[in-house]
Write a protein that holds these residues in place. Structure first.
Motif: not given
Lengths: 576, 80
Positions: A22-30, A53-57
């Motif tokens: 699992l990797h995390y893609l952190v960004c503020g855009f879609e 790959v997970h991402n936030g909101v």
């Protein structure tokens, strides 16, 4: 890579069994296509298992950083854009950027950087993170014409640069080189339509380049350890045996600066711990005189060994590899002659052979850049500085003759073995050792930094980091054992010892200390034979560790101490 | 099946790998739960890449089924 190719790669590999990384893609855009490309590029670099790959909101970079830090991910990519620094710097905002608002934008940018820095500290205590500074153009906020930088733009860049310098010093943070993105011109990176439609700001082609670079920084190839260089028409211009020691040149005034640049690169590599050796068809005495010239652009004594003779170069290379005691795949050979390169390549297919391109300045530039990529590593360590001195010391020990393995001889070294049992996530050397050691390696299994950090969070983990020093000087941290203690037994999953530390009975010291410190009756080893771990196999044989009928490699305390003789060195522990 | 249909089906298969060919040909945003907003943008971007075309904002609103997408591309091909 096209979007369709990325999707095809993901479909062919996902849910294919094996461990899910699992990797995390952190960004503020879609994240949209960036997430797709990132996953596809990770699949290409991680040949086994599944990648997710997970991402936030949307619109909450700080919150996403906090969530990522709590996630079980083994690596993260943090992609900043100006709209994350202040929403008014984004296309979807209606906050404006008139002159009276600019001071507030600068103020809030400072606050944002402070928050990002704090959140990153937490994130990289759990996993490595590659951070991408904004790669899109700023809104046309300047009061100047586009060709002239405005104060506001310069201040934003200054704030950003200051923040990047600060976070680059955090262990685990890797800043993506902005110039790396330059393959795509700035104006071809922004997709205004997609940004307004769905909040994804990048063109498809830029998303691919960015994602590939993220994976490149997160999963870097193992750095090469040694460089073997030719002399004539490579290290210098001219044939030293013909024109004489004083007539070979590498200087701007002789129009031979390309050789001078190469020398400076070698000096830089040596200062970073890269081993340098010479392999030249020449008289040794001539070469030694030339290498003693004071105007060389690097220290002549940083080269060891110097092989100058009239043998085929592959024979000299073989001798250098034996002296260094490293594998051919960790070595780069540079020569101006294609014939010599071919002869060496045939004998050692694993060596990276590069031609020195003479006075073709453009090609020399590319060679220097290639060398940076071959030898570059995320972080320089103390052991890098010690490497060359310790190889000289090992050679001295071997030159002392057949007594080198005797107990009396080893006692005379006044060695001190230090075992550090602390689980320190900021200590990067143990993981580096596990991931680059081949010969004394329990099973050849590599682990990512994220996986390493998960091991350190497990309270049953036993970790021994072994350092060694003697009268010839320190070798630094040269061995690592990683295992799990359960029910009076230690299961060792990784055990490596640097080839620089062979012949000093450190393996015996390590086992002795493991039984003592872990206080177990039995040690089990996740042994697997590899093409290269013959030294470990021989040690197992000598110590009596064999596969039992259940297929397990085990060593009992009773068996070990029945065979174990007096150890030659003094031992000390670091516990807190 | 013509070339445009084959290529559109390939793009659909990339985005919706679990769909069979006959399911793709009947697919629309209203009939396929997996066809959400992210999948929609991904699908149209994949098709745009495959055909070297760009879609306008209104295309994103209108091209909501396999058949509409194929019709749109065939019209474009006829006009070219």
């Amino acid at each position: 890579m096209t979007l369709n190719q990325a999707l095809a790669i993901i479909n062919s590999r996902k849910d294919g069994g094996g461990e899910k990384k699992l990797h995390y893609l952190v960004c503020g855009f879609e994240p949209l296509h960036l997430k797709t490309f990132f996953r596809a590029h990770l699949f290409e670099r991680l040949p086994a298992g599944d990648v997710e790959v997970h991402n936030g909101v949307y619109g909450d970079l700080p919150g996403n950083l906090a969530i990522a830090a709590e996630s079980p991910a083994i690596g993260a990519a943090v992609v900043l854009e100006w709209s994350d620094i202040d929403p008014r710097l984004g296309l979807r905002s209606s906050g404006g950027w008139s002159e009276d608002i600019k001071p507030d934008i600068l103020f809030s940018a400072q606050q944002c950087y402070a928050y990002v820095e704090t959140a990153l500290r937490k994130l990289v205590s759990r996993m490595p993170a590659v951070v991408v500074p904004p790669s899109l153009p700023l809104l046309p906020i300047g009061s100047t014409v586009q060709a002239q930088a405005s104060i506001m733009e310069l201040e934003l860049e200054q704030q950003l640069a200051a923040m990047l310098i600060r976070i680059s010093k955090l262990s685990g943070v890797r800043i993506l080189q902005r110039s790396r993105m330059d393959r795509i011109p700035v104006l071809e990176r922004l997709d205004v339509k997609m940004e307004l439609l769905v909040g994804f700001p990048y063109t498809v082609s830029f998303a691919d380049v960015l994602a590939g670079s993220l994976a490149d920084v997160l999963y870097q190839p193992v750095a090469k350890k040694g460089l073997i260089t030719d002399l004539d028409e490579t290290l210098w211009s001219g044939i030293v045996g013909e024109v004489g020691v004083e007539q070979v040149s590498w200087h701007q005034e002789h129009h031979t600066q390309t050789h001078g640049l190469y020398q400076q690169m070698l000096g830089h590599l040596a200062s970073c711990g890269v081993l340098l050796a010479v392999c030249s068809k020449n008289e040794l005495s001539t070469v030694e005189t030339a290498l003693a010239r004071k105007d060389l652009f690097f220290k002549g004594d940083s080269i060891f060994p110097v092989c100058a003779n009239w043998e085929p170069k592959s024979q000299s290379v073989a001798r250098i590899l034996r002296t260094w005691n490293i594998g051919e795949d960790a070595v780069v050979f540079v020569d101006d002659s294609l014939m010599e390169l071919d002869e060496v390549k045939r004998a050692f297919p694993g060596i990276t052979c590069l031609q020195f391109p003479g006075r073709d300045a453009g090609k020399v530039w590319h060679l220097l850049c290639e060398l940076r990529d071959l030898f570059g590593k995320p972080l320089l360590m103390e052991e890098d500085r010690l490497r060359q001195a310790s190889i000289r010391a090992s050679t001295q020990i071997h030159e002392m003759g057949g007594s080198a393995n005797s107990h009396e001889f080893l006692r005379s070294l006044n060695g001190i073995v230090t075992l550090d049992w602390r689980l320190d996530p900021s200590e990067k050397r143990p993981l580096e050792l596990i991931n680059k050691t081949n010969q004394f390696n329990l099973n050849g299994l590599r682990i990512s930094q994220g996986e390493w950090q998960k091991h350190l969070e497990d309270r049953n983990t036993v970790l021994a980091v072994v350092s060694y020093t003697d009268k010839f000087g320190p070798l630094g941290k040269v061995a690592v054992v990683l295992g799990t203690k359960t029910k009076g037994m230690l299961k060792v999953s990784h055990w490596v010892t640097s080839c620089r530390a062979f012949s000093r009975r450190l393996e015996h010291h390590t086992l002795h200390s493991l039984f003592r410190h872990a206080d177990v009756e039995e040690i089990q080893f996740a042994f697997r034979a590899t093409d290269k771990n013959q030294p470990l196999q021989e040690f197992f044989q000598a110590i009596g560790i064999e596969r039992d009928p259940e297929g397990i490699y085990r060593l009992s305390r009773a068996t070990f101490f029945a065979k174990d003789e007096v150890l030659p060195h003094r031992t000390q522990d670091l516990i807190r | 099946m013509n070339d445009i249909q084959k290529r559109v089906i390939r793009c659909f298969a990339n985005v919706f790998p679990n769909l069979r060919e006959e399911e793709i040909q009947r697919a629309s945003t209203s009939s396929l739960a997996a066809w959400d907003s992210v999948a929609h943008v991904t699908l149209l971007s994949a098709i745009a890449e495959e055909f070297g075309q760009t879609f306008e904002l209104e295309d994103f609103e209108e091209l909501v089924s396999y058949q509409l997408i194929v019709d749109h591309l065939e019209n474009k091909a006829r006009q070219a």
